[in-house]
Design an enzyme around this catalytic site. Structure first.
Site, PDB file in Angstrom:
ATOM      1  N   ARG A 116     -18.523  -4.082   9.204  1.00  0.00           N
ATOM      2  CA  ARG A 116     -17.105  -3.737   9.341  1.00  0.00           C
ATOM      3  C   ARG A 116     -16.979  -2.320   9.870  1.00  0.00           C
ATOM      4  O   ARG A 116     -17.505  -1.377   9.262  1.00  0.00           O
ATOM      5  CB  ARG A 116     -16.423  -3.874   7.968  1.00  0.00           C
ATOM      6  N   ARG A 161     -21.519  -2.377   2.067  1.00  0.00           N
ATOM      7  CA  ARG A 161     -20.779  -3.437   2.763  1.00  0.00           C
ATOM      8  C   ARG A 161     -20.809  -3.215   4.272  1.00  0.00           C
ATOM      9  O   ARG A 161     -20.960  -4.141   5.048  1.00  0.00           O
ATOM     10  CB  ARG A 161     -19.329  -3.498   2.247  1.00  0.00           C
ATOM     11  N   ARG A 183       0.817  -1.216   0.000  1.00  0.00           N
ATOM     12  CA  ARG A 183       0.000   0.000   0.000  1.00  0.00           C
ATOM     13  C   ARG A 183       0.847   1.260   0.000  1.00  0.00           C
ATOM     14  O   ARG A 183       0.299   2.370  -0.012  1.00  0.00           O
ATOM     15  CB  ARG A 183      -0.884   0.009   1.252  1.00  0.00           C
ATOM     16  N   ARG A 197     -10.034   6.873   4.262  1.00  0.00           N
ATOM     17  CA  ARG A 197      -9.301   5.792   3.585  1.00  0.00           C
ATOM     18  C   ARG A 197      -9.076   6.118   2.112  1.00  0.00           C
ATOM     19  O   ARG A 197      -8.044   5.766   1.554  1.00  0.00           O
ATOM     20  CB  ARG A 197     -10.072   4.463   3.730  1.00  0.00           C
TER      21      ARG A 197
HETATM   22  P1  AMP Z   1      -8.376  -3.759   3.911  1.00  0.00           P
HETATM   23  O1  AMP Z   1      -9.170  -4.881   4.462  1.00  0.00           O
HETATM   24  O2  AMP Z   1      -7.315  -4.213   2.944  1.00  0.00           O
HETATM   25  O3  AMP Z   1      -9.235  -2.664   3.325  1.00  0.00           O
HETATM   26  O4  AMP Z   1      -7.577  -3.105   5.131  1.00  0.00           O
HETATM   27  C1  AMP Z   1      -8.264  -2.508   6.228  1.00  0.00           C
HETATM   28  C2  AMP Z   1      -7.302  -1.615   7.008  1.00  0.00           C
HETATM   29  O5  AMP Z   1      -6.200  -2.396   7.490  1.00  0.00           O
HETATM   30  C3  AMP Z   1      -6.662  -0.480   6.211  1.00  0.00           C
HETATM   31  O6  AMP Z   1      -7.494   0.654   6.136  1.00  0.00           O
HETATM   32  C4  AMP Z   1      -5.386  -0.241   7.013  1.00  0.00           C
HETATM   33  O7  AMP Z   1      -5.660   0.486   8.198  1.00  0.00           O
HETATM   34  C5  AMP Z   1      -4.976  -1.649   7.426  1.00  0.00           C
HETATM   35  N1  AMP Z   1      -4.093  -2.282   6.426  1.00  0.00           N
HETATM   36  C6  AMP Z   1      -4.362  -3.371   5.657  1.00  0.00           C
HETATM   37  N2  AMP Z   1      -3.343  -3.670   4.851  1.00  0.00           N
HETATM   38  C7  AMP Z   1      -2.371  -2.734   5.100  1.00  0.00           C
HETATM   39  C8  AMP Z   1      -1.083  -2.486   4.572  1.00  0.00           C
HETATM   40  N3  AMP Z   1      -0.560  -3.234   3.600  1.00  0.00           N
HETATM   41  N4  AMP Z   1      -0.388  -1.443   5.083  1.00  0.00           N
HETATM   42  C9  AMP Z   1      -0.892  -0.668   6.065  1.00  0.00           C
HETATM   43  N5  AMP Z   1      -2.111  -0.833   6.596  1.00  0.00           N
HETATM   44  C10 AMP Z   1      -2.860  -1.862   6.127  1.00  0.00           C
END
Ligand code: AMP
Length: 191
Positions: free
Chosen positions: A134, A128, A89, A145
Site C-alpha cells: 500500500r 503492512r 474522520r 497520517r
Molecule cells: P484508510 O484505508 O481508511 O486508512 O484510508 C486511506 C486514505 O484514504 C486516508 O489516509 C485518506 O487520505 C483517505 N480517506 C479514507 N477515508 C476518508 C474519509 N472518511 N475522509 C477523508 N479521507 C479519507
C-alpha cells in the site's frame, strides 16, 4: 438496523475486525479507504483527485467524501445495517452521517474506538506496507497520517461520548480477544 462506526487510528485493526463483524452480523460494509483505492485503480476522475490527498497522508475534502458515502449507502438494499469503516474522520463528517441516517429514519447504534499505542501502530503499518505494498504505508506518510488523526479525527471521541454511543475497545492483544470485546459491546448496545 444495526449501524456501527468502527473507529481508530490508521493501523488500529478496523479492516480486520470489520470483516469479522460483517461475518457474524451479516451487515453491509463501507470502507471509504477501499472505495477510494478502487477508484484510483480504475483510473477515474475521482480516483485522480483522491490519489493526490492519499499520497500526502491528507484527508479527502469533507463534501466529496460525504457525497461518496451517501451514494454507497443508498446502493444497499434489504440491509440489516452497515458498518462504517474509516468514516467519519472529521466532526463535519460525523454530523453529516447523523443527518443522513436521520433522514432515512436510522441512527448509529454504537461507535467502537479501537485503541492501540502509537509505537504499535507504526510497527503494524510498516509491516503492512511491506506485505501489501500500500503506497501510503511508508514511514513518512504514516507519520503524516497519525498527525492528521490526532488533529482532525481524534476529536470525534468526545463527540461520540456526548452522543452517548461511545465504546472503548482495547485494540492491542490477540485478534480473538479484541473481537470478543467488540461482540460484548455490540450485544450490550443492541439490547
Ligand atoms: P484508510 O484505508 O481508511 O486508512 O484510508 C486511506 C486514505 O484514504 C486516508 O489516509 C485518506 O487520505 C483517505 N480517506 C479514507 N477515508 C476518508 C474519509 N472518511 N475522509 C477523508 N479521507 C479519507
Amino acid at each position: 438496523m444495526l449501524n456501527i462506526v468502527i473507529f481508530g487510528a490508521p493501523g488500529s485493526g478496523k479492516g480486520t475486525q470489520s470483516a469479522r463483524i460483517v461475518e457474524k452480523y451479516g451487515l453491509n460494509h463501507i470502507s471509504t479507504g477501499d472505495v477510494l483505492r478502487a477508484e484510483i485503480k480504475n483510473g477515474t476522475e475521482l480516483g485522480k483527485t483522491a490519489k493526490g490527498y492519499i499520497d500526502q497522508g491528507q484527508l479527502i475534502p469533507d463534501e466529496l467524501m460525504i457525497n461518496i458515502l451517501a451514494h454507497v449507502f443508498d446502493s444497499f438494499t434489504e440491509s440489516k445495517g452497515v458498518i462504517f469503516d474509516g468514516f467519519p474522520r472529521t466532526i463535519a463528517q460525523a454530523e453529516a452521517l447523523k443527518k443522513m441516517l436521520n433522514e432515512r429514519k436510522q441512527a448509529v447504534s454504537i461507535m467502537l474506538d479501537l485503541d492501540v499505542p502509537e509505537d504499535e501502530l507504526m510497527t503494524r503499518l510498516i509491516k503492512r506496507g511491506k506485505e501489501s505494498g500500500r503506497a501510503d504505508d511508508n514511514e513518512e506518510t504514516i507519520k503524516k497520517r497519525l498527525v492528521v488523526y490526532h488533529s482532525q479525527t481524534a476529536p470525534l471521541i468526545d463527540w461520540y461520548k456526548s452522543e452517548g454511543i461511545y465504546s472503548h475497545i482495547q485494540g492491542s492483544g490477540s485478534m480473538d480477544a479484541i473481537f470478543n470485546d467488540i461482540v460484548t459491546a455490540i450485544e450490550k448496545a443492541a439490547k
